[in-house]
Each structure stands twice: as structure tokens, then as C-alpha cells.
Scaffold this motif. Structure first.
Motif, PDB file in Angstrom:
ATOM      1  N   CYS A   1       0.802  -1.227   0.000  1.00 36.20           N
ATOM      2  CA  CYS A   1       0.000   0.000   0.000  1.00 36.20           C
ATOM      3  C   CYS A   1       0.827   1.264   0.000  1.00 36.20           C
ATOM      4  CB  CYS A   1      -0.944  -0.012   1.192  1.00 36.20           C
ATOM      5  SG  CYS A   1      -0.110  -0.036   2.790  1.00 36.20           S
ATOM      6  N   ASP A   2       2.165   1.152  -0.018  1.00 34.79           N
ATOM      7  CA  ASP A   2       2.959   2.366   0.183  1.00 34.79           C
ATOM      8  C   ASP A   2       3.258   3.140  -1.100  1.00 34.79           C
ATOM      9  OD1 ASP A   2       4.684   0.543  -0.902  1.00 34.79           O
ATOM     10  OD2 ASP A   2       6.221   0.742   0.647  1.00 34.79           O
ATOM     11  N   PHE A   3       2.871   2.618  -2.251  1.00 39.18           N
ATOM     12  CA  PHE A   3       3.214   3.329  -3.489  1.00 39.18           C
ATOM     13  C   PHE A   3       2.017   4.019  -4.141  1.00 39.18           C
ATOM     14  CE2 PHE A   3       2.105  -0.949  -4.720  1.00 39.18           C
ATOM     15  CZ  PHE A   3       1.338  -0.782  -5.856  1.00 39.18           C
ATOM     16  N   PHE A   4       0.826   3.813  -3.597  1.00 34.45           N
ATOM     17  CA  PHE A   4      -0.340   4.520  -4.135  1.00 34.45           C
ATOM     18  C   PHE A   4      -0.331   5.955  -3.588  1.00 34.45           C
ATOM     19  CE2 PHE A   4      -2.080   0.086  -3.450  1.00 34.45           C
ATOM     20  CZ  PHE A   4      -2.132  -0.268  -4.783  1.00 34.45           C
ATOM     21  N   PRO A   5      -0.837   6.914  -4.371  1.00 32.38           N
ATOM     22  CA  PRO A   5      -0.954   8.263  -3.820  1.00 32.38           C
ATOM     23  C   PRO A   5      -1.886   8.250  -2.594  1.00 32.38           C
ATOM     24  CG  PRO A   5      -1.277   8.294  -6.194  1.00 32.38           C
ATOM     25  CD  PRO A   5      -1.257   6.853  -5.776  1.00 32.38           C
ATOM     26  N   GLU A   6      -1.470   8.896  -1.534  1.00 33.77           N
ATOM     27  CA  GLU A   6      -2.253   8.884  -0.286  1.00 33.77           C
ATOM     28  C   GLU A   6      -3.669   9.432  -0.515  1.00 33.77           C
ATOM     29  OE1 GLU A   6      -0.412  11.083   2.876  1.00 33.77           O
ATOM     30  OE2 GLU A   6      -2.042  10.591   4.283  1.00 33.77           O
ATOM     31  N   ARG A   7      -3.756  10.451  -1.376  1.00 32.32           N
ATOM     32  CA  ARG A   7      -5.046  11.126  -1.612  1.00 32.32           C
ATOM     33  C   ARG A   7      -6.086  10.223  -2.261  1.00 32.32           C
ATOM     34  NH1 ARG A   7      -4.487  11.859  -7.049  1.00 32.32           N
ATOM     35  NH2 ARG A   7      -2.287  11.897  -7.618  1.00 32.32           N
ATOM     36  N   TRP A   8      -5.682   9.119  -2.844  1.00 27.82           N
ATOM     37  CA  TRP A   8      -6.639   8.239  -3.509  1.00 27.82           C
ATOM     38  C   TRP A   8      -7.680   7.650  -2.546  1.00 27.82           C
ATOM     39  CZ3 TRP A   8      -3.758   4.369  -7.274  1.00 27.82           C
ATOM     40  CH2 TRP A   8      -3.413   5.056  -8.447  1.00 27.82           C
ATOM     41  N   PHE A   9      -7.265   7.369  -1.308  1.00 25.62           N
ATOM     42  CA  PHE A   9      -8.120   6.523  -0.462  1.00 25.62           C
ATOM     43  C   PHE A   9      -8.782   7.270   0.687  1.00 25.62           C
ATOM     44  CE2 PHE A   9      -5.134   3.600  -2.497  1.00 25.62           C
ATOM     45  CZ  PHE A   9      -6.054   2.804  -3.157  1.00 25.62           C
ATOM     46  N   ASP A  10     -10.054   6.941   0.864  1.00 26.93           N
ATOM     47  CA  ASP A  10     -10.821   7.483   1.974  1.00 26.93           C
ATOM     48  C   ASP A  10     -10.781   6.555   3.174  1.00 26.93           C
ATOM     49  OD1 ASP A  10     -12.021   9.774   0.473  1.00 26.93           O
ATOM     50  OD2 ASP A  10     -12.648   8.092  -0.794  1.00 26.93           O
ATOM     51  N   TYR A  11     -10.428   5.300   2.917  1.00 30.97           N
ATOM     52  CA  TYR A  11     -10.434   4.310   3.980  1.00 30.97           C
ATOM     53  C   TYR A  11      -9.440   3.210   3.610  1.00 30.97           C
ATOM     54  CZ  TYR A  11     -13.160   2.624   8.027  1.00 30.97           C
ATOM     55  OH  TYR A  11     -13.590   2.270   9.276  1.00 30.97           O
ATOM     56  N   VAL A  12      -8.649   2.784   4.568  1.00 31.91           N
ATOM     57  CA  VAL A  12      -7.647   1.742   4.317  1.00 31.91           C
ATOM     58  C   VAL A  12      -7.882   0.602   5.307  1.00 31.91           C
ATOM     59  CG1 VAL A  12      -5.176   1.198   4.282  1.00 31.91           C
ATOM     60  CG2 VAL A  12      -5.968   3.434   3.470  1.00 31.91           C
ATOM     61  N   VAL A  13      -8.251  -0.545   4.780  1.00 35.19           N
ATOM     62  CA  VAL A  13      -8.587  -1.700   5.615  1.00 35.19           C
ATOM     63  C   VAL A  13      -7.436  -2.705   5.553  1.00 35.19           C
ATOM     64  CG1 VAL A  13     -10.215  -3.605   5.908  1.00 35.19           C
ATOM     65  CG2 VAL A  13     -11.023  -1.385   5.058  1.00 35.19           C
ATOM     66  N   VAL A  14      -6.918  -3.069   6.722  1.00 33.48           N
ATOM     67  CA  VAL A  14      -5.841  -4.061   6.772  1.00 33.48           C
ATOM     68  C   VAL A  14      -6.421  -5.346   7.364  1.00 33.48           C
ATOM     69  CG1 VAL A  14      -3.526  -4.597   7.626  1.00 33.48           C
ATOM     70  CG2 VAL A  14      -4.168  -2.212   7.183  1.00 33.48           C
ATOM     71  N   LEU A  15      -6.470  -6.400   6.566  1.00 39.87           N
ATOM     72  CA  LEU A  15      -6.998  -7.676   7.062  1.00 39.87           C
ATOM     73  C   LEU A  15      -5.880  -8.443   7.763  1.00 39.87           C
ATOM     74  CD1 LEU A  15      -9.239  -8.798   4.066  1.00 39.87           C
ATOM     75  CD2 LEU A  15      -9.903  -7.591   6.168  1.00 39.87           C
ATOM     76  N   GLN A  16      -6.244  -9.103   8.864  1.00 38.99           N
ATOM     77  CA  GLN A  16      -5.249  -9.849   9.631  1.00 38.99           C
ATOM     78  C   GLN A  16      -5.763 -11.246   9.966  1.00 38.99           C
ATOM     79  OE1 GLN A  16      -4.460  -6.975  12.911  1.00 38.99           O
ATOM     80  NE2 GLN A  16      -2.479  -6.772  11.889  1.00 38.99           N
ATOM     81  N   THR A  17      -4.853 -12.205   9.874  1.00 35.68           N
ATOM     82  CA  THR A  17      -5.214 -13.610  10.109  1.00 35.68           C
ATOM     83  C   THR A  17      -4.195 -14.239  11.055  1.00 35.68           C
ATOM     84  OG1 THR A  17      -6.182 -13.749   7.896  1.00 35.68           O
ATOM     85  CG2 THR A  17      -5.589 -15.834   8.937  1.00 35.68           C
ATOM     86  N   ASP A  18      -4.677 -15.052  11.989  1.00 33.96           N
ATOM     87  CA  ASP A  18      -3.757 -15.754  12.896  1.00 33.96           C
ATOM     88  C   ASP A  18      -2.807 -16.612  12.068  1.00 33.96           C
ATOM     89  OD1 ASP A  18      -5.118 -14.554  14.877  1.00 33.96           O
ATOM     90  OD2 ASP A  18      -6.117 -16.355  15.646  1.00 33.96           O
ATOM     91  N   ASN A  19      -1.550 -16.689  12.513  1.00 34.42           N
ATOM     92  CA  ASN A  19      -0.533 -17.278  11.630  1.00 34.42           C
ATOM     93  C   ASN A  19      -0.718 -18.760  11.333  1.00 34.42           C
ATOM     94  OD1 ASN A  19       1.180 -18.568  13.774  1.00 34.42           O
ATOM     95  ND2 ASN A  19       1.218 -16.448  14.436  1.00 34.42           N
ATOM     96  N   THR A  20      -1.311 -19.535  12.253  1.00 40.00           N
ATOM     97  CA  THR A  20      -1.515 -20.960  11.939  1.00 40.00           C
ATOM     98  C   THR A  20      -2.585 -21.125  10.854  1.00 40.00           C
ATOM     99  OG1 THR A  20      -3.055 -21.092  13.775  1.00 40.00           O
ATOM    100  CG2 THR A  20      -0.840 -21.896  14.196  1.00 40.00           C
ATOM    101  N   ILE A  21      -3.604 -20.280  10.924  1.00 38.66           N
ATOM    102  CA  ILE A  21      -4.669 -20.322   9.910  1.00 38.66           C
ATOM    103  C   ILE A  21      -4.111 -19.879   8.561  1.00 38.66           C
ATOM    104  CG2 ILE A  21      -6.912 -19.337   9.238  1.00 38.66           C
ATOM    105  CD1 ILE A  21      -7.546 -19.029  12.216  1.00 38.66           C
ATOM    106  N   LEU A  22      -3.315 -18.826   8.592  1.00 37.33           N
ATOM    107  CA  LEU A  22      -2.729 -18.315   7.343  1.00 37.33           C
ATOM    108  C   LEU A  22      -1.800 -19.361   6.723  1.00 37.33           C
ATOM    109  CD1 LEU A  22      -2.585 -15.804   5.502  1.00 37.33           C
ATOM    110  CD2 LEU A  22      -0.515 -15.165   6.724  1.00 37.33           C
ATOM    111  N   TYR A  23      -1.022 -20.002   7.577  1.00 39.00           N
ATOM    112  CA  TYR A  23      -0.103 -21.049   7.096  1.00 39.00           C
ATOM    113  C   TYR A  23      -0.883 -22.116   6.324  1.00 39.00           C
ATOM    114  CZ  TYR A  23       3.666 -24.485   7.177  1.00 39.00           C
ATOM    115  OH  TYR A  23       4.638 -25.376   6.807  1.00 39.00           O
ATOM    116  N   ASP A  24      -1.991 -22.557   6.887  1.00 42.98           N
ATOM    117  CA  ASP A  24      -2.812 -23.582   6.219  1.00 42.98           C
ATOM    118  C   ASP A  24      -3.376 -23.077   4.895  1.00 42.98           C
ATOM    119  OD1 ASP A  24      -2.306 -25.295   8.249  1.00 42.98           O
ATOM    120  OD2 ASP A  24      -4.219 -24.989   9.293  1.00 42.98           O
ATOM    121  N   ARG A  25      -3.857 -21.838   4.885  1.00 45.55           N
ATOM    122  CA  ARG A  25      -4.430 -21.291   3.644  1.00 45.55           C
ATOM    123  C   ARG A  25      -3.381 -21.218   2.539  1.00 45.55           C
ATOM    124  NH1 ARG A  25      -7.498 -16.043   5.855  1.00 45.55           N
ATOM    125  NH2 ARG A  25      -8.968 -17.124   7.226  1.00 45.55           N
ATOM    126  N   LEU A  26      -2.175 -20.772   2.894  1.00 39.82           N
ATOM    127  CA  LEU A  26      -1.137 -20.610   1.867  1.00 39.82           C
ATOM    128  C   LEU A  26      -0.581 -21.959   1.429  1.00 39.82           C
ATOM    129  CD1 LEU A  26       0.698 -17.383   3.133  1.00 39.82           C
ATOM    130  CD2 LEU A  26      -1.068 -17.589   1.381  1.00 39.82           C
TER     131      LEU A  26
END
Ligand code: DAT
Length: 170
Positions: free
Chosen positions: A83-108
Motif C-alpha cells: 500500500c505504500d506506493f499509491f498516492p495517499e489522496r486516492w483513499f478514503d479508507y484503508v482496511v488491513v486484514l489480519q489472520t492468525d498465523n496458523t490459519i494463514l499457514y494452512d491457507r497458503l
């Protein structure tokens, strides 16, 4: 007259549910879902393939040029694991999704990620790299972290964000 609609960035480590969430949110709000990974592939907005990272080398300038007009008009949900290369002015809201690492490990694992890519991504989630990146790149009051461990989390996140979109006005 209908005013301009908001632009939302949905970010997070690969596998945290960005595309699933953005797709459902787009359906609920009629905003346009822009999957940056797909767009980069489709329109060749990259500088080739990185074997080590096992992904395209995104060309930030090409991506930003491609999206400038559409972002200017509002009404977009952008889905990307950075998300660091988009112009800041583009977004009104920035949502960061987070997943517990064991669950993420299984998904990946299910996604077939090779070991190094899997480890990199799980570590990046543990160290909250995307949340830090979002906080460094956007005003703190625009950034929200949401848990994405279960289907119920997705439903509740989509409901929360849909309310936010409906109540949004310039
Ligand atoms: P991303 O776009 O962040 O890479 P995705 O939406 O493609 O993630 O989801 C990856 C896989 O994990 C996909 O099979 C759906 C599943 N998934 C994502 N978020 C989930 C959640 N909160 N609960 C259950 N499954 C989820």
C-alpha cells in the motif's frame, strides 16, 4: 444528485482474504473491485517475473498511471498486498486484514505456495508488516485493522464496511 463515492483500499498479507472480502463488498455496495494482481497481469504493468519471489515485479508508475482517472472519479475497492506506493489522496479508507498465523499457514499451503514464499508471508503477518506500512503511508484515522480468521469474520467485516460506505459523504 449523487455525490462522489469513496475509494477503499483492502490490504493485508496474501491469504488474509482481501479478494474474498473485496468481492463481497463490491456486490453489497456496487463499488468497483480492482484486483491489482490481476490488473498487472492483464495489462502487463510489470517488469517481468521474479523467480525468487515467485511473482511479477510490479511497475508502480505504470499501475498508478493506469488507475489515476478511475480513482479520481471515486467508487473503487482496490485489493493489493502492498500500500505504500499509491498516492495517499486516492483513499478514503484503508482496511488491513489480519489472520492468525496458523490459519494463514494452512491457507497458503492449500494455495500451493513454495516453502520460502510461505515462510516470508507468514513472518510478514506475524510482524504486522502491512499494518505498519499502512500506518506509515496514510493518516492514522483512515486505517482500520480487521480480523479475518473465519467466514463469520468476513460477513461481519463486509457488513461493517457496507455501513461505512452507505454513511459516507464528502
Ligand atoms: P487474498 O486476496 O488476501 O490473497 P483470498 O480472498 O484469495 O485472500 O483468500 C485466500 C483463501 O482463503 C481463499 O480460499 C478463501 C480463504 N479465506 C480467506 N479469508 C477467509 C476467512 N476469513 N475465513 C475463511 N476462509 C477464508
Amino acid at each position: 444528485m449523487v455525490g462522489k463515492r469513496p475509494n477503499i483500499l483492502v490490504t493485508g498479507t496474501p491469504g488474509t482474504g482481501k479478494t474474498t472480502t473485496a468481492t463481497a463488498l463490491a456486490e453489497a455496495t456496487q463499488l468497483r473491485h480492482i484486483n491489482i494482481g490481476e490488473l498487472v497481469k492483464e495489462k502487463n504493468l510489470h517488469d517481468g517475473w521474479d523467480d525468487e519471489l515467485d511473482s511479477y515485479i510490479l511497475n508502480e508508475d505504470l499501475v498508478c498511471d493506469e488507475l489515476e482517472d478511475v480513482m479520481e472519479n471515486g467508487g473503487n475497492i482496490v485489493d493489493y498486498h502492498g500500500c505504500d506506493f499509491f498516492p495517499e489522496r486516492w483513499f478514503d479508507y484503508v482496511v488491513v486484514l489480519q489472520t492468525d498465523n496458523t490459519i494463514l499457514y494452512d491457507r497458503l499451503t492449500r494455495r500451493g505456495y513454495k516453502e520460502s514464499k510461505l515462510t516470508n508471508n507468514v513472518e510478514s503477518e506475524i510482524f504486522q508488516v502491512l499494518l505498519e506500512e499502512a500506518k506509515e503511508s496514510y493518516a492514522e484515522d483512515k486505517v482500520i485493522a480487521l480480523k479475518s480468521n473465519t467466514i463469520e469474520d468476513i460477513d461481519s467485516n463486509v457488513a461493517t464496511l457496507t455501513d461505512w460506505v452507505r454513511n459516507w459523504s464528502i
